[in-house]
Design a protein around this motif. Structure first.
Motif, mmCIF file in Angstrom:
data_model
loop_
_atom_site.group_PDB
_atom_site.id
_atom_site.type_symbol
_atom_site.label_atom_id
_atom_site.label_comp_id
_atom_site.label_asym_id
_atom_site.label_seq_id
_atom_site.Cartn_x
_atom_site.Cartn_y
_atom_site.Cartn_z
ATOM 1 N N LYS A 32 4.064 -17.209 15.735
ATOM 2 C CA LYS A 32 3.804 -18.658 15.675
ATOM 3 C C LYS A 32 3.666 -19.097 14.224
ATOM 4 N N ASP A 33 2.893 -18.346 13.442
ATOM 5 C CA ASP A 33 2.775 -18.583 12.004
ATOM 6 C C ASP A 33 3.456 -17.412 11.312
ATOM 7 N N PRO A 34 4.666 -17.617 10.784
ATOM 8 C CA PRO A 34 5.438 -16.496 10.249
ATOM 9 C C PRO A 34 4.959 -15.973 8.894
ATOM 10 N N TYR A 35 3.946 -16.588 8.313
ATOM 11 C CA TYR A 35 3.548 -16.222 6.955
ATOM 12 C C TYR A 35 2.211 -15.487 6.939
ATOM 13 N N ILE A 36 2.116 -14.510 6.043
ATOM 14 C CA ILE A 36 0.888 -13.738 5.870
ATOM 15 C C ILE A 36 0.284 -14.122 4.528
ATOM 16 N N ASP A 37 -0.988 -14.462 4.554
ATOM 17 C CA ASP A 37 -1.692 -14.833 3.336
ATOM 18 C C ASP A 37 -1.865 -13.608 2.437
ATOM 19 N N GLY A 38 -1.761 -13.822 1.134
ATOM 20 C CA GLY A 38 -1.903 -12.723 0.180
ATOM 21 C C GLY A 38 -3.216 -11.979 0.307
ATOM 22 N N LYS A 39 -4.282 -12.669 0.696
ATOM 23 C CA LYS A 39 -5.590 -12.008 0.830
ATOM 24 C C LYS A 39 -5.611 -11.014 1.992
ATOM 25 N N ASP A 40 -4.639 -11.103 2.900
ATOM 26 C CA ASP A 40 -4.588 -10.190 4.046
ATOM 27 C C ASP A 40 -3.735 -8.951 3.789
ATOM 28 N N LEU A 57 1.227 7.971 6.406
ATOM 29 C CA LEU A 57 1.495 7.615 5.021
ATOM 30 C C LEU A 57 0.214 7.447 4.237
ATOM 31 N N PHE A 58 0.326 7.640 2.927
ATOM 32 C CA PHE A 58 -0.730 7.204 2.025
ATOM 33 C C PHE A 58 -0.314 5.865 1.463
ATOM 34 N N VAL A 59 -1.250 4.940 1.455
ATOM 35 C CA VAL A 59 -1.032 3.569 1.021
ATOM 36 C C VAL A 59 -1.995 3.276 -0.115
ATOM 37 N N THR A 60 -1.476 2.708 -1.224
ATOM 38 C CA THR A 60 -2.362 2.338 -2.324
ATOM 39 C C THR A 60 -2.766 0.882 -2.181
ATOM 40 N N LYS A 61 -4.001 0.591 -2.523
ATOM 41 C CA LYS A 61 -4.520 -0.780 -2.435
ATOM 42 C C LYS A 61 -3.729 -1.689 -3.375
ATOM 43 N N VAL A 62 -3.519 -2.938 -2.959
ATOM 44 C CA VAL A 62 -2.838 -3.938 -3.784
ATOM 45 C C VAL A 62 -3.888 -4.947 -4.235
ATOM 46 N N TYR A 63 -4.095 -5.012 -5.538
ATOM 47 C CA TYR A 63 -5.062 -5.962 -6.085
ATOM 48 C C TYR A 63 -4.381 -7.157 -6.736
ATOM 49 N N ASP A 64 -3.230 -6.935 -7.365
ATOM 50 C CA ASP A 64 -2.513 -8.012 -8.042
ATOM 51 C C ASP A 64 -1.315 -8.421 -7.193
ATOM 52 N N LYS A 65 -1.456 -9.507 -6.444
ATOM 53 C CA LYS A 65 -0.390 -9.970 -5.544
ATOM 54 C C LYS A 65 0.862 -10.408 -6.314
ATOM 55 N N ASN A 66 0.714 -10.703 -7.606
ATOM 56 C CA ASN A 66 1.868 -11.097 -8.425
ATOM 57 C C ASN A 66 2.818 -9.936 -8.690
ATOM 58 N N LYS A 67 2.372 -8.711 -8.449
ATOM 59 C CA LYS A 67 3.224 -7.531 -8.663
ATOM 60 C C LYS A 67 4.027 -7.160 -7.418
ATOM 61 N N ILE A 68 3.804 -7.873 -6.323
ATOM 62 C CA ILE A 68 4.560 -7.608 -5.094
ATOM 63 C C ILE A 68 5.995 -8.072 -5.304
ATOM 64 N N LYS A 69 6.951 -7.212 -4.879
ATOM 65 C CA LYS A 69 8.374 -7.515 -5.054
ATOM 66 C C LYS A 69 9.081 -7.533 -3.702
#
Length: 174
Positions: free
Chosen positions: A147-155, A54-66
């Motif tokens: 163990k930690d089910p959450y992924i930080d937005g910076k990752d 796949l081609f993946v585009t970089k995500v800079y604005d985490k507020n646009k994640i749906k």
């Protein structure tokens, strides 16, 4: 002697500079715009299959994640880049029961899930974090098992956009 200088100039301007420019442009595109990933497992089946590219585009604005976006992110727990679907956004309450997923009390219409799992779970997604699950719920090592089910937005590295291989399945990712 003049012909030798002219030949050297010609090599530099006709070959070396265009090749260097192409390398710099490719580096900049890969660093700031998009990159290619290989799907190593069946955890996103049927949306993505093992061996897909796949081609993946970089995500800079985490507020646009749906909800429902297919994202590539780094898991510190697994020490690997993963690709999964966003199920929970910051502040969401997610319940998994009887093979169904409820976000903030609303049942998700997950037509992309062909193999549900009966593994229950209850999550409240912290601010700045995201909850991910694979589409092949019966065979996906995702947030429900970490163990930690959450992924930080910076990752979060990028959003899956288009499948480029195999060629007969080339197209946009839904």
């Amino acid at each position: 002697m003049s012909d030798n200088k002219s030949f050297t100039k010609s090599i530099i301007y006709d070959w070396i500079l265009p090749i260097l420019a192409a390398i710099v442009i490719a580096y900049l595109i890969n660093t700031f715009l998009l990159f290619k990933v290989y799907i190593p497992s069946e955890s996103m089946k049927p949306t993505l299959n093992e061996g897909d590219q796949l081609f993946v585009t970089k995500v800079y604005d985490k507020n646009k994640i749906k909800h429902g976006d297919v994202l590539v992110f780094y898991s510190h727990e697994l020490q690997d880049l993963l690709i999964k679907r966003v199920i929970g956004l910051p502040g969401d309450k997610v319940e998994v029961k009887d093979g169904n997923v409820y976000v903030n009390g609303d049942k998700l219409d997950e037509t992309y899930v062909k193999h549900p799992s009966k593994k229950p779970g209850s999550f409240v997604v912290p601010e700045g974090k995201f909850l991910f699950m694979g589409d092949n719920r019966a065979n996906s090592n995702d947030s429900r098992f970490w163990k930690d089910p959450y992924i930080d937005g910076k990752d979060i590295r990028g959003k899956a956009q288009v499948r480029v291989y195999p060629f007969n399945k080339m197209g946009w990712i839904k």
